[in-house]
Design an enzyme around this catalytic site. Structure first.
Site, PDB file in Angstrom:
ATOM      1  N   GLU A 270       0.808  -1.229   0.000  1.00 48.84           N
ATOM      2  CA  GLU A 270       0.000   0.000   0.000  1.00 48.84           C
ATOM      3  C   GLU A 270       0.837   1.273   0.000  1.00 48.84           C
ATOM      4  O   GLU A 270       0.296   2.362   0.084  1.00 48.84           O
ATOM      5  CB  GLU A 270      -0.945  -0.045   1.198  1.00 48.84           C
ATOM      6  N   GLN A 392       4.312  -4.402   2.445  1.00 50.76           N
ATOM      7  CA  GLN A 392       4.067  -5.817   2.692  1.00 50.76           C
ATOM      8  C   GLN A 392       4.305  -6.610   1.416  1.00 50.76           C
ATOM      9  O   GLN A 392       4.394  -6.034   0.335  1.00 50.76           O
ATOM     10  CB  GLN A 392       2.644  -6.025   3.189  1.00 50.76           C
TER      11      GLN A 392
HETATM   12  O1  IFM Z   1      -6.121  -6.024   4.252  1.00 54.95           O
HETATM   13  C1  IFM Z   1      -5.130  -5.444   5.037  1.00 54.95           C
HETATM   14  C2  IFM Z   1      -4.108  -4.798   4.146  1.00 54.95           C
HETATM   15  O2  IFM Z   1      -3.495  -5.736   3.315  1.00 54.95           O
HETATM   16  C3  IFM Z   1      -3.055  -4.103   4.976  1.00 54.95           C
HETATM   17  N1  IFM Z   1      -3.685  -3.112   5.825  1.00 54.95           N
HETATM   18  C4  IFM Z   1      -4.672  -3.687   6.721  1.00 54.95           C
HETATM   19  C5  IFM Z   1      -5.745  -4.423   5.959  1.00 54.95           C
HETATM   20  C6  IFM Z   1      -6.747  -5.076   6.927  1.00 54.95           C
HETATM   21  O3  IFM Z   1      -6.132  -6.044   7.692  1.00 54.95           O
END
Ligand code: IFM
Length: 579
Positions: A270, A392
């Site tokens: 993200e 991630q």
């Molecule tokens: O879906 C996740 C995302 O991949 C990373 N931020 C938090 C979200 C909810 O757990």
């Protein structure tokens, strides 16, 4: 009885105070029995009168404890995993199973509910449902498929809304929202508060279109593990085909390179919301999404082959799947674009390799906790969009979700080279550039380092995952609520990596590699309507398939590359040490 009882009601709270006469050194027990009904419960018109009449009939704690214990015992009978030789793993895996089956349970099968990313334990993300199910649903698929089915039905009921969402964005088929709640509309926030700087900024995370393909994945996994044809015919295939149609409309063909491309989207990482300096949100050719589209199209084709003729014809008509559409799907599965450098590293997206390297050790030194590098960089007036970094696992997610041979087939089908050391190259490249701002990332790194035989590294990740919520390693987020994804992921690692149990199209594959002190792991799985009991040590696998007195079937099970046809009702003990 208490001498005084005060009931206080506030807007969001209700509480009771009691006054009792007490004597020194005597213990007192307070028993509180509560009855809860909602207007959504079946057969309930007036929740209050139902609650009052049920509480009047309710017996005390001891009488209520009996059925409660029995219900939990039945659940543990299905879900438990027994580990000998490592008390910490044992305790925490049970702790994780417990929290997951509190979030979705047999109760869920009677209501319209999805699986919220942070459980039902608190209010982060306002209870919204993301893609985290891909880390969790295996538990229900293999132990209580009715729960998986009900979670998929939550999505199915929102399919019309997903169609509308696709249309509003000029796509075809069904596009599910990144964050979903009651109505199935997009619930993702559009601005985000950076607690590091106190400033609000744009939040483009809703363009993570991979959410729809994650739902297709969950549908397929459910089918793969249950062979529930009724579900596939009536609901699953419609979802899968509608998502495939969306995938085919998300791509654009370029004559220049004879390839299909995606743009204006974000991958699971993200941190990259757009290209440096660009006013337009999104990046081009996120490899994870591109490959996932190809996978979805291939599974959608397969679903059409599996469906009885009449269902196929009905769905083709209803969803407008004419020859032109199906030909397009096929073409995409050969010509989707991937960018792979000379070292075999798959580019996270078009342009990733051109970004700047970050001085990781300098940031580590300065800030200590650099999980949320996005917030740190933005608070310094910079942007993560400029750097080779990831919040991630993104490219590596491909290798977490799909068996290696499947990824190999997908990549070679597209005309790219996939060599044995591709995975290692990608792991080394991306693990050095990932901040693990999401706990999901650690699950993926644990699984892949295990696949690569990096025992110490994968052990480190596993302990990290186990500690995630119980030690609140994200620094305060567990106080808000648990993280369902990492909990499900830890169990997935125990089953799929350590016990080595994989469900393939035509067989169960078991390739165990029990870690460090694990002496024995025992559990059962509900595979295509049959319970298979497994007990695995470092040297042997014991298998028992439950069946009725007259049953005479066998299940193909591959153990260390050798295929066995395991008969029902016989205890099989297979050596892992013999060649
Ligand atoms: O879906 C996740 C995302 O991949 C990373 N931020 C938090 C979200 C909810 O757990």
């Amino acid at each position: 009885r208490p001498s005084r009882e005060i009931l206080t009601k506030e807007r969001k709270k209700i509480f009771q105070e009691f006054r009792i006469q007490v004597q020194k050194k005597k213990s007192y027990t307070i028993e509180k029995v509560v009855s809860i009904f909602t207007s959504k419960d079946a057969g309930v018109k007036d929740p209050l009168s139902h609650a009052v009449s049920s509480i009047k009939k309710a017996q005390g704690f001891d009488a209520l404890l009996g059925p409660h214990t029995m219900t939990w015992a039945a659940l543990w009978g299905r879900f438990d995993i027994e580990i000998k030789g490592d008390l910490f793993s044992q305790a925490i895996l049970r702790f994780h199973i417990f929290h997951i089956i509190q979030t979705a349970s047999p109760h869920s099968t009677k209501i319209d509910a999805g699986l919220p990313a942070r459980g039902l334990h608190g209010e982060p993300y306002r209870g919204h449902i993301f893609w985290d199910n891909v880390f969790v649903m295996h538990l229900f698929d293999l132990h209580y498929p009715e729960i998986s089915r009900s979670l998929l039905m939550y999505r199915y009921r929102r399919l019309p809304r997903a169609r509308k969402y696709a249309k509003e964005n000029k796509y075809r088929g069904a596009m599910f929202p990144w964050q979903s709640a009651s109505t199935g509309e997009e619930e993702t926030q559009e601005i985000h508060l950076n607690p590091k700087s106190g400033k609000w900024g744009m939040d483009n995370s809703r363009i993570q279109r991979h959410i729809s393909f994650a739902i297709a994945y969950n549908v397929w996994q459910y089918w793969q593990k249950t062979r529930d044809l009724k579900f596939l015919r009536h609901y699953g295939a419609e979802m899968l085909l509608s998502i495939a149609k969306f995938g085919a409309s998300l791509v654009k063909y370029s004559r220049r390179d004879n390839r299909y491309h995606t743009e204006g989207i974000m991958g699971p990482d993200e941190f990259h919301e757009k290209y440096p300096g660009s006013p337009k949100p999104g990046i081009k050719d996120n490899s994870y999404t591109n490959l996932f589209i190809v996978w979805t199209l291939l599974k959608a084709e397969k679903a059409l082959e599996i469906l009885p003729k009449r269902d196929r014809a009905r769905l083709e008509r209803a969803l407008g799947l004419d020859k032109e559409e199906l030909d397009l799907w096929r073409d995409i599965t050969f010509k989707m674009n991937l960018i792979i450098n000379d070292d075999g590293v798959i580019s996270q997206f078009d342009g990733f390799f051109d970004l700047r390297e970050l001085d990781w050790s300098a940031y580590q030194k300065k800030y200590d906790n650099i999980k949320r590098l996005d917030r740190i960089l933005k608070s310094e007036g910079k942007s993560p969009d400029h750097y080779k970094l990831a919040k991630q696992a993104d490219v590596l997610m491909i290798f977490y979700l799909f068996p290696l041979h499947e990824v190999e087939n997908l990549i070679s089908r597209l005309g790219y080279r996939f060599t044995k050391d591709t995975l290692k190259k990608n792991y080394d490249y991306y693990s050095a550039r990932t901040s693990h701002g999401s706990s999901l990332s650690k699950v993926v790194h644990c699984y892949i380092s295990h696949l690569l035989g990096m025992r110490e590294e994968s052990r480190g990740w596993f302990i990290n995952i186990l500690k995630s919520d119980i030690h609140d390693t994200q620094g305060g987020t567990t106080r808000e609520s648990i993280h369902v994804g990492v909990m499900g992921g830890s169990i997935d690692i125990a089953f799929r990596a350590f016990a080595g149990v994989e469900i393939l199209d035509d067989r169960v594959k078991i390739n165990p590699a029990l870690p460090w002190s694990w002496e024995n792991v025992k559990f059962k799985i509900f595979y295509r309507k049959h319970w298979i009991y497994l007990s695995i040590t470092k040297n042997t696998i014991t298998i028992f398939i439950q069946g009725r007195a007259k049953s005479t079937f066998a299940i193909p099970i591959e153990i260390r590359d050798k295929l066995y046809h395991i008969d029902v009702k016989k205890k099989w003990k297979i050596s892992l040490t013999q060649k």
